[in-house]
Design a protein around this motif. Structure first.
Motif, PDB file in Angstrom:
ATOM      1  N   TYR A  80       0.842  -1.186   0.000  1.00  0.00           N
ATOM      2  CA  TYR A  80       0.000   0.000   0.000  1.00  0.00           C
ATOM      3  C   TYR A  80       0.881   1.241   0.000  1.00  0.00           C
ATOM      4  O   TYR A  80       1.787   1.380   0.824  1.00  0.00           O
ATOM      5  N   LYS A  83      -2.322   7.051   1.454  1.00  0.00           N
ATOM      6  CA  LYS A  83      -2.309   7.824   2.694  1.00  0.00           C
ATOM      7  C   LYS A  83      -2.191   6.888   3.896  1.00  0.00           C
ATOM      8  O   LYS A  83      -2.884   5.890   3.981  1.00  0.00           O
ATOM      9  N   ARG A  85      -2.861   5.234   7.393  1.00  0.00           N
ATOM     10  CA  ARG A  85      -4.130   5.066   8.143  1.00  0.00           C
ATOM     11  C   ARG A  85      -3.872   5.093   9.638  1.00  0.00           C
ATOM     12  O   ARG A  85      -2.766   4.885  10.086  1.00  0.00           O
ATOM     13  N   GLY A  86      -4.932   5.328  10.383  1.00  0.00           N
ATOM     14  CA  GLY A  86      -4.850   5.282  11.843  1.00  0.00           C
ATOM     15  C   GLY A  86      -4.566   6.641  12.441  1.00  0.00           C
ATOM     16  O   GLY A  86      -4.578   7.686  11.766  1.00  0.00           O
ATOM     17  N   LYS A  88      -2.604   9.786  14.114  1.00  0.00           N
ATOM     18  CA  LYS A  88      -1.332  10.448  13.831  1.00  0.00           C
ATOM     19  C   LYS A  88      -0.397  10.260  15.022  1.00  0.00           C
ATOM     20  O   LYS A  88      -0.861  10.178  16.173  1.00  0.00           O
TER      21      LYS A  88
END
Length: 92
Positions: A80, A83, A85-86, A88
């Motif tokens: 991947y 952007k 994920r999860g 910051k």
């Protein structure tokens, strides 16, 4: 059992036999317990995924099914690159 080649499984309707497989009514169609049939035929479908095509043929005046099984060919998974994920990371 690891198969490096295509195999065929023939499903022929039988009446009155105690060792036959039956179609079961589902919501808008019929189902067949294929994992059970494959296990009884010596195909380990729990470790290897299979693609199959169905061909109809005549057997003693009835329509029968031939399932041609082939191990599923999977490509390499692409990492991947979108952007992240999860949450910051916390800034200190």
């Amino acid at each position: 059992m690891s198969l490096g080649f295509d195999i065929s499984l023939h499903l022929v309707p039988a009446s009155g036999s105690g060792e036959s497989f039956s179609f079961e009514k589902a919501a808008k169609s019929y189902t067949l317990s294929l994992p059970f049939i494959l296990t009884k035929s010596g195909v380990d479908s729990s470790k290897t995924k299979y693609d199959f095509t169905i061909h109809l043929f005549e057997h003693e005046g009835t329509t029968a099914f031939e399932l041609r099984l082939a191990p599923q060919v999977t490509g390499e998974k692409v990492p991947y690159t979108g952007k992240p994920r999860g949450r910051k990371p916390r800034q200190s």
